[in-house]
Design a protein around this motif. Structure first.
Motif, short mmCIF file in Angstrom:
data_model
loop_
_atom_site.label_atom_id
_atom_site.label_comp_id
_atom_site.label_asym_id
_atom_site.label_seq_id
_atom_site.Cartn_x
_atom_site.Cartn_y
_atom_site.Cartn_z
N MET A 1 68.61 7.96 -8.26
CA MET A 1 68.34 7.58 -6.89
C MET A 1 69.60 6.94 -6.32
SD MET A 1 65.37 5.16 -5.34
CE MET A 1 64.28 6.50 -5.01
N LYS A 2 69.98 7.39 -5.15
CA LYS A 2 71.13 6.83 -4.47
C LYS A 2 70.77 5.47 -3.88
CE LYS A 2 72.60 11.43 -3.20
NZ LYS A 2 71.51 12.36 -3.02
N ARG A 3 71.80 4.63 -3.73
CA ARG A 3 71.59 3.30 -3.14
C ARG A 3 72.48 3.16 -1.91
NH1 ARG A 3 68.44 -0.73 -5.28
NH2 ARG A 3 68.25 -0.59 -7.48
N MET A 4 72.00 2.40 -0.94
CA MET A 4 72.82 2.13 0.23
C MET A 4 72.51 0.74 0.77
SD MET A 4 71.07 4.45 3.23
CE MET A 4 71.77 3.60 4.61
N ASP A 5 73.50 0.14 1.40
CA ASP A 5 73.31 -1.16 2.04
C ASP A 5 72.53 -0.96 3.33
OD1 ASP A 5 74.71 -2.71 0.16
OD2 ASP A 5 76.63 -2.22 1.10
N ASN B 1 56.36 -1.22 -0.29
CA ASN B 1 56.64 -0.42 -1.47
C ASN B 1 56.69 1.06 -1.14
OD1 ASN B 1 56.82 -0.06 -4.44
ND2 ASN B 1 54.87 0.97 -4.14
N ALA B 2 57.67 1.75 -1.71
CA ALA B 2 57.74 3.21 -1.61
C ALA B 2 57.29 3.78 -2.94
CB ALA B 2 59.17 3.66 -1.30
N CYS B 3 56.35 4.71 -2.89
CA CYS B 3 55.89 5.37 -4.11
C CYS B 3 56.31 6.83 -4.05
CB CYS B 3 54.38 5.26 -4.25
SG CYS B 3 53.80 5.97 -5.81
N HIS B 4 56.99 7.27 -5.10
CA HIS B 4 57.54 8.62 -5.17
C HIS B 4 56.72 9.53 -6.07
CE1 HIS B 4 61.40 7.55 -3.17
NE2 HIS B 4 61.09 6.35 -3.65
N ALA C 1 67.47 0.97 -0.67
CA ALA C 1 68.36 -0.12 -0.29
C ALA C 1 68.92 -0.77 -1.56
CB ALA C 1 67.61 -1.15 0.54
N THR C 2 70.15 -1.26 -1.49
CA THR C 2 70.79 -1.85 -2.67
C THR C 2 70.02 -3.05 -3.20
OG1 THR C 2 72.29 -3.08 -1.23
CG2 THR C 2 73.12 -1.04 -2.18
N ASP C 3 69.30 -3.76 -2.32
CA ASP C 3 68.55 -4.94 -2.79
C ASP C 3 67.12 -4.62 -3.23
OD1 ASP C 3 67.45 -4.43 -0.29
OD2 ASP C 3 67.65 -6.50 0.44
N ALA C 4 66.72 -3.35 -3.16
CA ALA C 4 65.34 -2.97 -3.54
C ALA C 4 65.19 -2.89 -5.05
CB ALA C 4 64.97 -1.64 -2.91
N LEU C 5 64.03 -3.23 -5.53
CA LEU C 5 63.65 -3.05 -6.93
C LEU C 5 63.33 -1.58 -7.13
CD1 LEU C 5 62.79 -4.31 -9.69
CD2 LEU C 5 60.50 -4.56 -8.70
N VAL C 6 63.94 -0.94 -8.13
CA VAL C 6 63.73 0.48 -8.39
C VAL C 6 63.17 0.61 -9.80
CG1 VAL C 6 64.86 2.72 -8.64
CG2 VAL C 6 65.54 1.19 -6.79
N VAL C 7 61.98 1.24 -9.90
CA VAL C 7 61.25 1.29 -11.16
C VAL C 7 60.87 2.73 -11.49
CG1 VAL C 7 59.20 0.45 -12.39
CG2 VAL C 7 60.28 -0.98 -10.66
N GLU C 8 61.20 3.18 -12.69
CA GLU C 8 60.70 4.48 -13.14
C GLU C 8 59.25 4.32 -13.54
OE1 GLU C 8 62.93 6.68 -15.97
OE2 GLU C 8 64.79 6.45 -14.84
N ALA C 9 58.48 5.40 -13.35
CA ALA C 9 57.04 5.37 -13.61
C ALA C 9 56.47 4.14 -12.92
CB ALA C 9 56.75 5.40 -15.11
N VAL D 1 60.23 6.55 -9.52
CA VAL D 1 61.45 7.19 -9.04
C VAL D 1 61.88 8.38 -9.89
CG1 VAL D 1 62.25 5.14 -7.83
CG2 VAL D 1 63.00 5.55 -10.19
N GLU D 2 61.31 8.55 -11.07
CA GLU D 2 61.63 9.73 -11.87
C GLU D 2 61.10 11.00 -11.20
OE1 GLU D 2 57.54 8.61 -13.29
OE2 GLU D 2 59.33 7.56 -12.58
N GLU D 3 60.16 10.84 -10.25
CA GLU D 3 59.62 11.97 -9.49
C GLU D 3 60.24 12.08 -8.10
OE1 GLU D 3 55.31 12.52 -9.73
OE2 GLU D 3 55.28 11.03 -11.35
N ALA D 4 61.22 11.21 -7.81
CA ALA D 4 61.83 11.19 -6.48
C ALA D 4 62.60 12.47 -6.22
CB ALA D 4 62.76 9.99 -6.34
#
Length: 164
Positions: free
Chosen positions: A1-5, A37-40, A137-145, A127-130
């Motif tokens: 997953m790409k990150r951006m400010d 929360n974003a769910c992928h 966002a760079t400050d967001a928590l990113v979680v697989e499964a 995010v493994e399904e993203a």
């Protein structure tokens, strides 16, 4: 997953209001959201008709339906737990869902807010399904499964926006 400010807008004043596409079903949120929360996961991709769903976690006690008729759909989520999905009876807009394992929680579809531009996800799950072009966002928590807890998503939201 790409990150951006990103430059996060402040949280809006309460109450938050929203509703369905046809305007018959309306709701009000009087409690500060606990997460954006974003769910992928594949289920959310299908239910949203988009690369991911964006949801506000809201305490049920701070949520009220102000008008309209709703239809309730029950389904089994990817976790194996039952979920109640609420839609406008007239236009079919999915407004929120509630997991049986968390009866005091409303998971509100952020796109149904009257003003949703501030709702930049503070967390992303599954995010493994993203999709390959997904960005967080760079400050967001990113979680697989979903190898964390809802409380971790809520704690991260508080870390970004401060205590409510």
């Amino acid at each position: 997953m790409k990150r951006m400010d990103v430059l996060r807008p402040p949280l809006p004043s309460l109450p938050l209001e929203g509703g369905c596409h046809c305007g018959r079903a309306r709701y009000r949120v009087r409690a500060r959201p606990m997460a954006v929360n974003a769910c992928h996961c594949g289920d959310c991709q299908r239910l949203a008709g988009a690369p991911f769903g964006v949801y506000l976690h809201v305490a049920k006690a701070g949520f009220e339906v102000t008008s309209g008729q709703l239809d309730l759909f029950r389904r089994t989520g990817g976790s194996g737990n039952q979920i109640s999905i609420y839609r406008c009876r007239h236009c079919g807009t999915r407004l929120w869902h509630g997991p049986d394992v968390a009866p005091d929680l409303i998971i509100l579809c952020a796109g149904t807010l009257d003003a949703a531009g501030w709702a930049i996800p503070t967390s992303h799950i599954f995010v493994e399904e993203a999709w390959p072009d997904a960005v967080a966002a760079t400050d967001a928590l990113v979680v697989e499964a979903f190898t964390t807890t809802r409380a971790a998503l809520w704690d991260h939201f508080t870390a970004i926006y401060g205590p409510g």
